[in-house]
Write a protein that holds these residues in place. Structure first.
Motif, PDB file in Angstrom:
ATOM      1  N   PHE A   7       0.855  -1.185   0.000  1.00  0.00           N
ATOM      2  CA  PHE A   7       0.000   0.000   0.000  1.00  0.00           C
ATOM      3  C   PHE A   7       0.892   1.236   0.000  1.00  0.00           C
ATOM      4  O   PHE A   7       2.102   1.153   0.238  1.00  0.00           O
ATOM      5  CB  PHE A   7      -0.936   0.005   1.216  1.00  0.00           C
ATOM      6  CG  PHE A   7      -0.213   0.082   2.546  1.00  0.00           C
ATOM      7  CD1 PHE A   7       0.050   1.296   3.155  1.00  0.00           C
ATOM      8  CD2 PHE A   7       0.225  -1.082   3.180  1.00  0.00           C
ATOM      9  CE1 PHE A   7       0.728   1.369   4.372  1.00  0.00           C
ATOM     10  CE2 PHE A   7       0.897  -1.031   4.397  1.00  0.00           C
ATOM     11  CZ  PHE A   7       1.155   0.202   4.986  1.00  0.00           C
ATOM     12  N   ASP A   8       0.301   2.377  -0.273  1.00  0.00           N
ATOM     13  CA  ASP A   8       1.033   3.636  -0.304  1.00  0.00           C
ATOM     14  C   ASP A   8       1.083   4.221   1.103  1.00  0.00           C
ATOM     15  O   ASP A   8       0.037   4.576   1.666  1.00  0.00           O
ATOM     16  CB  ASP A   8       0.338   4.616  -1.250  1.00  0.00           C
ATOM     17  CG  ASP A   8       1.123   5.908  -1.440  1.00  0.00           C
ATOM     18  OD1 ASP A   8       2.111   6.128  -0.714  1.00  0.00           O
ATOM     19  OD2 ASP A   8       0.733   6.701  -2.318  1.00  0.00           O
ATOM     20  N   PRO A   9       2.266   4.330   1.712  1.00  0.00           N
ATOM     21  CA  PRO A   9       2.343   4.860   3.078  1.00  0.00           C
ATOM     22  C   PRO A   9       1.946   6.322   3.184  1.00  0.00           C
ATOM     23  O   PRO A   9       1.793   6.842   4.296  1.00  0.00           O
ATOM     24  CB  PRO A   9       3.813   4.650   3.457  1.00  0.00           C
ATOM     25  CG  PRO A   9       4.543   4.591   2.169  1.00  0.00           C
ATOM     26  CD  PRO A   9       3.592   3.967   1.190  1.00  0.00           C
ATOM     27  N   TYR A  10       1.755   6.999   2.048  1.00  0.00           N
ATOM     28  CA  TYR A  10       1.344   8.396   2.063  1.00  0.00           C
ATOM     29  C   TYR A  10      -0.172   8.567   1.995  1.00  0.00           C
ATOM     30  O   TYR A  10      -0.674   9.688   2.071  1.00  0.00           O
ATOM     31  CB  TYR A  10       1.998   9.146   0.901  1.00  0.00           C
ATOM     32  CG  TYR A  10       3.503   9.245   1.035  1.00  0.00           C
ATOM     33  CD1 TYR A  10       4.081  10.220   1.838  1.00  0.00           C
ATOM     34  CD2 TYR A  10       4.338   8.346   0.380  1.00  0.00           C
ATOM     35  CE1 TYR A  10       5.455  10.299   1.974  1.00  0.00           C
ATOM     36  CE2 TYR A  10       5.716   8.415   0.513  1.00  0.00           C
ATOM     37  CZ  TYR A  10       6.269   9.403   1.316  1.00  0.00           C
ATOM     38  OH  TYR A  10       7.631   9.473   1.461  1.00  0.00           O
ATOM     39  N   GLU A  11      -0.923   7.467   1.835  1.00  0.00           N
ATOM     40  CA  GLU A  11      -2.377   7.572   1.797  1.00  0.00           C
ATOM     41  C   GLU A  11      -2.923   8.017   3.143  1.00  0.00           C
ATOM     42  O   GLU A  11      -3.858   8.795   3.233  1.00  0.00           O
ATOM     43  CB  GLU A  11      -2.985   6.232   1.381  1.00  0.00           C
ATOM     44  CG  GLU A  11      -2.767   5.896  -0.090  1.00  0.00           C
ATOM     45  CD  GLU A  11      -3.407   4.582  -0.482  1.00  0.00           C
ATOM     46  OE1 GLU A  11      -3.935   3.874   0.419  1.00  0.00           O
ATOM     47  OE2 GLU A  11      -3.382   4.245  -1.679  1.00  0.00           O
ATOM     48  N   ARG A  12      -2.380   7.477   4.197  1.00  0.00           N
ATOM     49  CA  ARG A  12      -2.661   7.963   5.552  1.00  0.00           C
ATOM     50  C   ARG A  12      -1.337   7.966   6.301  1.00  0.00           C
ATOM     51  O   ARG A  12      -0.521   7.067   6.124  1.00  0.00           O
ATOM     52  CB  ARG A  12      -3.714   7.103   6.255  1.00  0.00           C
ATOM     53  CG  ARG A  12      -3.333   5.652   6.496  1.00  0.00           C
ATOM     54  CD  ARG A  12      -4.511   4.862   7.053  1.00  0.00           C
ATOM     55  NE  ARG A  12      -4.124   3.505   7.411  1.00  0.00           N
ATOM     56  CZ  ARG A  12      -3.786   3.121   8.647  1.00  0.00           C
ATOM     57  NH1 ARG A  12      -3.794   4.018   9.618  1.00  0.00           N
ATOM     58  NH2 ARG A  12      -3.460   1.868   8.900  1.00  0.00           N
ATOM     59  N   MET A  13      -1.131   8.990   7.100  1.00  0.00           N
ATOM     60  CA  MET A  13       0.213   9.223   7.626  1.00  0.00           C
ATOM     61  C   MET A  13       0.204   9.392   9.142  1.00  0.00           C
ATOM     62  O   MET A  13       0.454  10.488   9.661  1.00  0.00           O
ATOM     63  CB  MET A  13       0.832  10.434   6.937  1.00  0.00           C
ATOM     64  CG  MET A  13       1.011  10.242   5.433  1.00  0.00           C
ATOM     65  SD  MET A  13       1.694  11.667   4.564  1.00  0.00           S
ATOM     66  CE  MET A  13       0.242  12.741   4.520  1.00  0.00           C
ATOM     67  N   PRO A  14      -0.058   8.321   9.871  1.00  0.00           N
ATOM     68  CA  PRO A  14      -0.004   8.421  11.333  1.00  0.00           C
ATOM     69  C   PRO A  14       1.389   8.711  11.854  1.00  0.00           C
ATOM     70  O   PRO A  14       1.556   9.180  12.991  1.00  0.00           O
ATOM     71  CB  PRO A  14      -0.499   7.045  11.790  1.00  0.00           C
ATOM     72  CG  PRO A  14      -0.177   6.129  10.653  1.00  0.00           C
ATOM     73  CD  PRO A  14      -0.390   6.957   9.412  1.00  0.00           C
ATOM     74  N   TRP A  15       2.375   8.463  11.044  1.00  0.00           N
ATOM     75  CA  TRP A  15       3.753   8.685  11.466  1.00  0.00           C
ATOM     76  C   TRP A  15       4.124  10.170  11.508  1.00  0.00           C
ATOM     77  O   TRP A  15       5.195  10.531  12.007  1.00  0.00           O
ATOM     78  CB  TRP A  15       4.711   7.937  10.546  1.00  0.00           C
ATOM     79  CG  TRP A  15       4.390   8.021   9.081  1.00  0.00           C
ATOM     80  CD1 TRP A  15       3.512   7.228   8.385  1.00  0.00           C
ATOM     81  CD2 TRP A  15       4.933   8.929   8.136  1.00  0.00           C
ATOM     82  NE1 TRP A  15       3.481   7.599   7.056  1.00  0.00           N
ATOM     83  CE2 TRP A  15       4.347   8.637   6.870  1.00  0.00           C
ATOM     84  CE3 TRP A  15       5.866   9.956   8.215  1.00  0.00           C
ATOM     85  CZ2 TRP A  15       4.651   9.341   5.711  1.00  0.00           C
ATOM     86  CZ3 TRP A  15       6.184  10.655   7.061  1.00  0.00           C
ATOM     87  CH2 TRP A  15       5.571  10.349   5.834  1.00  0.00           C
ATOM     88  N   ILE A  16       3.242  11.050  11.028  1.00  0.00           N
ATOM     89  CA  ILE A  16       3.542  12.480  11.082  1.00  0.00           C
ATOM     90  C   ILE A  16       3.174  13.069  12.443  1.00  0.00           C
ATOM     91  O   ILE A  16       3.945  13.809  13.055  1.00  0.00           O
ATOM     92  CB  ILE A  16       2.806  13.234   9.952  1.00  0.00           C
ATOM     93  CG1 ILE A  16       3.397  12.841   8.602  1.00  0.00           C
ATOM     94  CG2 ILE A  16       2.921  14.743  10.148  1.00  0.00           C
ATOM     95  CD1 ILE A  16       2.783  13.562   7.432  1.00  0.00           C
TER      96      ILE A  16
END
Length: 320
Positions: A236-245
């Motif tokens: 999956f694209d890790p930029y679709e949702r970004m909890p790591w931000i």
């Protein structure tokens, strides 16, 4: 693969802006003058040039030679799901940078790249399988490097791939410092360039990077690949949702915590800060592969599946 860079940190959520380099394709590396070539079913000899480049080399009279060990790993991995095209693959081995005492092994099948291994020697004369991966974009692909340098206009498009490989005025050194610090050091027209060994992105570096971790032979040993337990989820694209931000990393110290997290959420993201914070690299977690009587490997999506020893990954980054 997209990389976040700290030096553009004023434009997006007060964290950083996104530096994107399109993925490169790879159609198979030609062996260079320092490579070990291993046709399937035939033992390879370690050339004197390889031994000179990557000292110290274990005693060639030992049963645990580089070629024999790599071939044993190839056969074992070929039995696993996702490695079927390793069954008939040949491989070339290229020495890594000074002080690493290691090699990148690139596997090809019918002229196409199908994967790689990073192999390093240890003091007792055996080897460890530091990481491995599948797909058409192996670590330290010369094809990826060539296309990236053409794209970045560092070399003219009129320079053919074969001429690029043969051109000795372009110094091409492989530097593998640790699980995520892997770069090409390119010297061209008295200028130094550092290129990510997986994606082909030109990095904002002026000097050789330093490793985040020191070598620890006691925890990095993997010489036998027996039966494996593997869990794999779709990429999956890790930029679709970004909890790591804005979120907090999961508390994770080993395989049991990873298994519990994957059972709850199939969209976990691994994030590591590289090069003194100049680059933030988020990668989708695909799963894990745990070998009987051996170490587990975290499987990440980085231009194809990339298997990094779990203790190394957890020491270098966090999972969200």
């Amino acid at each position: 693969m997209k990389l976040w860079t700290a030096w553009t940190a004023t434009c997006f959520i007060c964290i950083g802006s996104l530096l994107f380099i399109p993925s490169q394709s790879s159609a198979g590396d030609n062996p260079d003058r320092t490579s070990l070539v291993q046709p399937v079913g035939q033992p390879a000899a370690v050339s004197s040039q390889v031994a000179e480049t990557a000292k110290p080399v274990p005693d060639l009279r030992s049963e645990s030679t580089l070629s024999a060990t790599v071939e044993k790993w190839r056969v074992a991995l070929a039995r696993e799901e996702g490695f079927h095209n390793w069954q008939s693959a040949a491989w070339n081995s290229y020495p890594l940078g000074p002080g690493t005492h290691g090699w990148v092994v690139i596997l090809t099948d019918h002229g196409e790249d199908v994967g790689y291994m990073i192999v390093q020697s240890v003091e007792n004369g055996s080897f460890r399988l530091t990481e491995y991966g599948t797909g058409k974009h192996p670590l330290f692909s010369l094809t990826t490097l060539y296309r990236s340098m053409v794209q970045q206009e560092l070399i003219p498009a009129t320079l053919t791939y074969s001429d690029f490989i043969a051109n000795e005025t372009i110094a091409k050194d492989r530097l593998y410092m640790d699980g995520f610090t892997a770069v090409w050091r390119i010297k061209l027209d008295n200028q130094l360039y550092y290129v990510d060994a997986k994606s082909g992105e030109v990095l904002p570096l002026k000097d050789d990077p330093t490793p985040k971790l020191g070598a620890d032979d006691s925890t990095l040993m993997t010489t036998e690949l027996k039966e494996a337990s593997t869990i794999m989820h779709p990429a999956f694209d890790p930029y679709e949702r970004m909890p790591w931000i804005v979120g907090s990393p999961l508390p994770m110290t080993g395989l049991s915590e990873l298994q519990s997290a994957l059972a709850t959420d199939q969209h976990l993201t691994f994030v590591t800060e590289l090069y003194d914070g100049q680059v933030t690299l988020p990668l989708a977690v695909l799963g894990y592969q745990s070998w009987q009587d051996g170490l587990p490997y975290l499987v990440l999506d980085h231009e194809g599946p990339r298997y990094i020893q779990l203790p190394t990954a957890l020491a270098m980054g966090h999972i969200y």
